[in-house]
Design a protein around this motif. Structure first.
Motif, PDB file in Angstrom:
ATOM      1  N   SER A  18       0.829  -1.202   0.000  1.00 26.93           N
ATOM      2  CA  SER A  18       0.000   0.000   0.000  1.00 26.93           C
ATOM      3  C   SER A  18       0.857   1.243   0.000  1.00 26.93           C
ATOM      4  O   SER A  18       0.587   2.201  -0.723  1.00 26.93           O
ATOM      5  CB  SER A  18      -0.931   0.003   1.217  1.00 26.93           C
ATOM      6  N   LEU A  43     -12.403  -1.838   1.128  1.00 33.67           N
ATOM      7  CA  LEU A  43     -11.588  -1.554  -0.048  1.00 33.67           C
ATOM      8  C   LEU A  43     -12.413  -1.737  -1.320  1.00 33.67           C
ATOM      9  O   LEU A  43     -12.397  -0.901  -2.225  1.00 33.67           O
ATOM     10  CB  LEU A  43     -10.371  -2.485  -0.062  1.00 33.67           C
ATOM     11  N   ARG A  87      -8.267   5.431   0.341  1.00 30.13           N
ATOM     12  CA  ARG A  87      -8.572   4.004   0.513  1.00 30.13           C
ATOM     13  C   ARG A  87      -7.357   3.246   1.026  1.00 30.13           C
ATOM     14  O   ARG A  87      -7.478   2.348   1.850  1.00 30.13           O
ATOM     15  CB  ARG A  87      -9.025   3.404  -0.818  1.00 30.13           C
ATOM     16  N   LEU A  91      -6.776   1.204   4.501  1.00 27.23           N
ATOM     17  CA  LEU A  91      -6.325  -0.186   4.496  1.00 27.23           C
ATOM     18  C   LEU A  91      -5.114  -0.373   5.415  1.00 27.23           C
ATOM     19  O   LEU A  91      -5.025  -1.331   6.178  1.00 27.23           O
ATOM     20  CB  LEU A  91      -5.971  -0.584   3.072  1.00 27.23           C
TER      21      LEU A  91
END
Lengths: 121, 628, 173
Positions: B24, B111, B122, B126
């Motif tokens: 991420s 998500l 987003r 996460l």
């Protein structure tokens, strides 16, 4: 006219409310006492030996004419404040009783101030 | 073998969690607009593995594999099948696994369902959510691992506490966890929102369905707990202000406040920072509740077995969460100018929040105050129902009136209220209350006010419902929930005032008479069941006035594994009232202590809560239809 | 500036609350009515076990120290402490008052016959009501009082070897 009718019903309503009986309610006391050997049950709800004994003692004291407060004071004297579920108002507990109302008033004040700001524009 | 599978999957999930965070961050730095596909894949694996891990534990319970420590400590081969399964989460370690499943699945679903929102928002959600997951995973693996092996394998388990073998209690944790564990997702989203400055209407839109889901399930979860307490614990009450109950109520107050403030944020783009505070607060309260209940710091009816090391870990985790979110919030907070008219829907929603926060702080204070007195003054105090009732009940009167008037108000500036109508409703409420007193019996002054204001809310909501029906607008969710809440308070008030409780001792064959009722102790027999022996009493209840003739069969159950005695109440639930008897033996005597209760409207109390929650689900489905 | 004060006070409040939680974790004490220590017992009116008389404060005023022990024949741990009670009986400065709680006379006498009678005074509290006067909530429990009927120490549960040493130290001074 409508207001008069409402006032009439309101007064009628509250006149029907009986004067509080002055008999000491044993069940109310049992509900306010903690069963000391149980995990979080009141004397009213518990079947333990201790609960049964306390019930006898409280009933005797009611017969002797003791008031609710006197009974609680007696039990607090013997077992400490932990035995009553309604924390008595004293130096240690006054914060507990005071803070919720302080928060309530503070909340109201904050909302009120939010409008004051707008009015001042 | 099962333990190997379970442990492997857990370690795998730690690795997956770390990789999600790594990828991420990588994805955040590159210029791509979309979230990279491999993140989706890893999340899918993460959810799949944790579900398999959970099913592994369930299997262990079903086949009674006592080499698994949790199965050994909490199950027994003679336990009924359904309770073998629910035993999986009826203990500390298993329920932690349930925590982790919810955290993980919500992470993945959030998500998936937020594709219309910016990538960095987003991804940060996460990341934060996975930090939470990793925190709980490591707690599980290193402190409370359900898959620890016992060698040599014991032949039999220690059994599950019989009072936990109840259908309501079986579904209570899953419902509750979707509730307050689910609130983790908007905690993470709130942090992501602060970090990426993604605020306002769009943020509200992103989290609102998640708030609805968690709120609706939390409501049902609390209901299941109360139903269990009523049917199983044997005292005829459904709420005791016990720390464990309070721990589930605190997030509910925050969620309700959040639910309402979100409406303002979405509609008028106001209250953003307040909404953030509520998002953070809800999950913080959830973890605080977990800490209070599992650390052994408080004394309560239904605590798990206690272990101080658990408490320490959760407290450290909680402190980190609180400091991180508070410091970030301080950093990002910007003062905004509010332009609120005192007579507007926004104001009424703020009033709702004001009351919710007041209730929240009262219940929180009452719950943790004993800890403070014990630490600071070495004094043990109890804070129980009398405190909460005294402080909370009077304000409910005002709250109900605001609930009736608020939804009618318009946004920005309310046109003149239909005062006429309000007076009529008030008159009707007073009249109905007066009729109840006249026809039945009177009650305390406060009860009068409560019942009048509850009826007021009910009538206004019914009028709203009628208006909706006429204009064929189908947005009934708010009306249903408010109407149900009015009914709930009404029925609780009536139940409280019209209940009858009698506590007396009887010998077999004897009869007790009071207030037109007669209770006869007719029979006593001993019966053998699969995993317990029962002493069953037969009591005949008569009421000449009401043409009542029923028999109730309370039991004293003697279990072997573990060796416990429970008192099973015999309850005859009817449309209008329940009859309730518990029987307990008095040591060294032929007498039995009998508690007889008549409790009106119990069914309606449960139904009201179901409908409160139904309003939430209705709104959720409406939103889902619109968006997807 | 005002904002900084608010932020700081919020942080301090949070640190305070978490700190109390940390300490609270370790503190978890078992409930005992130690608050009674220092109180004076009054209104003692116990029925004598076998004779038709009552035991009151006057009987206890005469002793330098009295150990009031609440027991019953159906109580397992009472057997454990019995040998220590017998030893304490031999102490010169100490008298033992046994209160038999919620018990049948025969069972109680049988118990004493089997294990020995350490009590200088024996009373019964058939319904257990009188034990509430002494702050008793379980069996066995014992209270050590002095000549002025002031509670020196409460013992919850059977008297252990440590308790025995403690009592010896007090009464021998």
């Amino acid at each position: 006219m409508r207001i008069k009718i409402i006032i009439f019903f309101t007064i009628l309503n509250f006149n029907i409310v009986n004067a509080e009986t002055f008999l000491v309610d044993s069940n109310k006391i049992f509900k306010n006492l903690r069963c000391l050997i149980c995990q979080g049950q009141s004397v009213a709800d518990s079947n333990s030996e201790f609960a049964q004994t306390i019930k006898l003692v409280v009933r005797d004291q009611i017969k002797d004419g003791k008031s609710e407060k006197e009974i609680y004071d007696f039990l607090i004297e013997k077992y400490g404040e932990w035995i009553v579920y309604k924390p008595p108002l004293n130096k240690v507990n006054f914060l507990l009783w005071l803070l919720p109302y302080v928060v309530f008033v503070a909340g109201g004040a904050i909302i009120f101030l939010l409008f004051k700001k707008r009015e001042n524009r | 073998m099962l333990t190997n599978i379970g442990n492997t999957l857990l370690f795998l999930n730690i690795f997956l969690g770390i990789s999600i965070i790594y990828f991420s961050f990588q994805n955040l730095r590159n210029k791509k607009v979309l979230v990279s596909k491999n993140i989706y894949h890893i999340c899918l694996f993460q959810s799949t593995f944790i579900i398999i891990c959970f099913l592994t534990l369930v299997t262990g319970f079903i086949i009674s594999d006592f080499s698994i420590i949790t199965v050994y400590q909490n199950s027994h081969s003679l336990k009924p099948f359904f309770y073998k399964i629910s035993g999986t989460w009826g203990n500390h370690e298993g329920s932690l696994l349930l925590w982790i499943i919810i955290l993980t699945i919500f992470s993945f679903l959030f998500l998936l369902y937020n594709k219309n929102h910016p990538k960095n928002y987003r991804l940060y959600s996460l990341i934060v959510q996975n930090i939470l997951i990793l925190g709980f995973l490591s707690f599980l693996l290193f402190n409370s691992n359900p898959f620890s092996i016992i060698l040599p394998t014991p032949k039999e388990g220690l059994g599950l506490n019989p009072i936990l073998q109840d259908p309501a209690l079986a579904i209570h944790p899953p419902l509750l966890y979707i509730g307050f564990v689910g609130s983790s997702i908007y905690f993470s989203a709130a942090i992501a929102s602060l970090l990426t400055n993604y605020s306002g209407r769009l943020f509200a839109h992103s989290i609102k369905n998640w708030v609805l889901i968690s709120w609706s399930f939390q409501t049902l979860g609390i209901l299941a707990g109360s139903i269990w307490a009523y049917y199983e614990l044997g005292w005829g009450g459904f709420w005791f202000w016990d720390p464990v109950e309070n721990a589930s109520l605190l997030p509910w107050f925050a969620m309700t406040a959040l639910l309402h403030s979100l409406i303002v944020l979405e509609k008028r783009n106001l209250l953003y920072f307040w909404v953030i505070i509520l998002c953070l607060l809800t999950f913080i309260l959830s973890v605080t509740g977990t800490f209070l209940v599992r650390s052994g710091i408080l004394n309560s009816v239904h605590t798990f077995a206690n272990d101080p090391s658990r408490g320490l870990y959760i407290l450290v985790f909680l402190s980190l969460m609180i400091f991180a979110s508070v410091l970030l919030f301080f950093n990002k907070f910007k003062n905004s100018n509010y332009n609120l008219n005192s007579n507007s829907k926004e104001t009424f929603i703020l009033i709702n929040n004001w009351f919710m926060i007041f209730y929240l702080i009262t219940v929180l204070l009452g719950t943790i105050y004993p800890i403070f007195t014990e630490v600071l003054t070495d004094h043990k105090v109890s804070v129980g129902p009398p405190f909460y009732n005294t402080v909370i009940i009077p304000t409910v009167i005002l709250f109900l009136f605001f609930m009736s008037v608020g939804p009618q108000a318009q946004w920005i500036k309310n046109k003149f209220h239909n005062l006429n109508l309000l007076f009529k409703i008030l008159a009707a409420s007073i009249f109905i209350n007066f009729s109840i007193i006249y026809l039945f019996k009177s009650y305390s002054l406060i009860s009068n006010f409560i019942i009048i204001s509850a009826i007021f809310l009910v009538i206004s909501s019914l009028i709203d419902l009628y208006k909706l029906f006429k204009t064929q607008k189908m947005d009934s969710s708010r009306v249903i929930s408010h109407l149900a809440f009015g009914f709930l308070i009404l029925f609780i008030g009536l139940n409280y005032n019209f209940s009858l409780e009698k506590d007396f001792n009887l010998k077999l064959g004897e009869r007790e008479k009071f207030e037109n009722y007669s209770v006869e102790f007719k029979d006593l027999r001993l019966e053998d069941f699969k995993n317990y022996k029962a002493v069953i009493g037969e009591f005949k209840i008569n009421n000449s006035q009401k043409n009542l003739d029923q028999s109730l069969y309370p039991e004293i159950r003697i279990y072997e594994n573990p060796s416990t005695i429970t008192y099973e109440a015999s309850i005859r639930s009817g449309l209008l009232k329940d009859y309730y008897i518990t029987m307990s033996n008095i040591d060294r005597s032929d007498y039995y202590n009998i508690k007889f209760q008549k409790k009106p409207f119990m069914m309606w109390i449960w139904m009201s809560v179901i409908f409160i929650s139904l309003g939430g689900f209705l709104r959720l489905f409406k939103n889902a239809k619109k968006d997807y | 500036m005002q904002k900084k004060i608010i932020k700081l006070s919020i942080l301090l409040l949070i640190i305070f609350i978490i700190g109390v939680f940390f300490i609270g974790l370790n503190k978890n004490s078992i409930y005992d009515t130690k608050g009674l220590v220092g109180q004076k017992i009054t209104k003692i009116k116990l029925d004598h076990f076998s004779k038709n008389k009552t035991i009151t404060e006057e009987d206890l005023n005469k002793n330098n120290f009295t150990l009031i022990n609440f027991w019953a024949s159906w109580c397992g741990p009472c057997r454990d402490e019995h040998s220590i009670l017998l030893k304490l009986n031999k102490e010169k400065n100490l008298k033992l008052l046994g209160v038999n709680v919620k018990d049948k006379k025969n069972n109680a006498l049988e118990f004493l016959n089997d294990l020995g009678n350490p009590y200088d005074y024996l009373a019964r509290d058939e319904l257990g009501k009188h034990s509430v006067n002494f702050g008793i909530y379980g069996i066995p429990e014992s209270i050590l009082i002095n000549k002025d009927l002031i509670i020196i120490k409460k013992f919850i549960g059977p008297i252990s070897k440590n308790d025995y040493e403690y009592i010896k130290n007090i009464i021998r001074k």
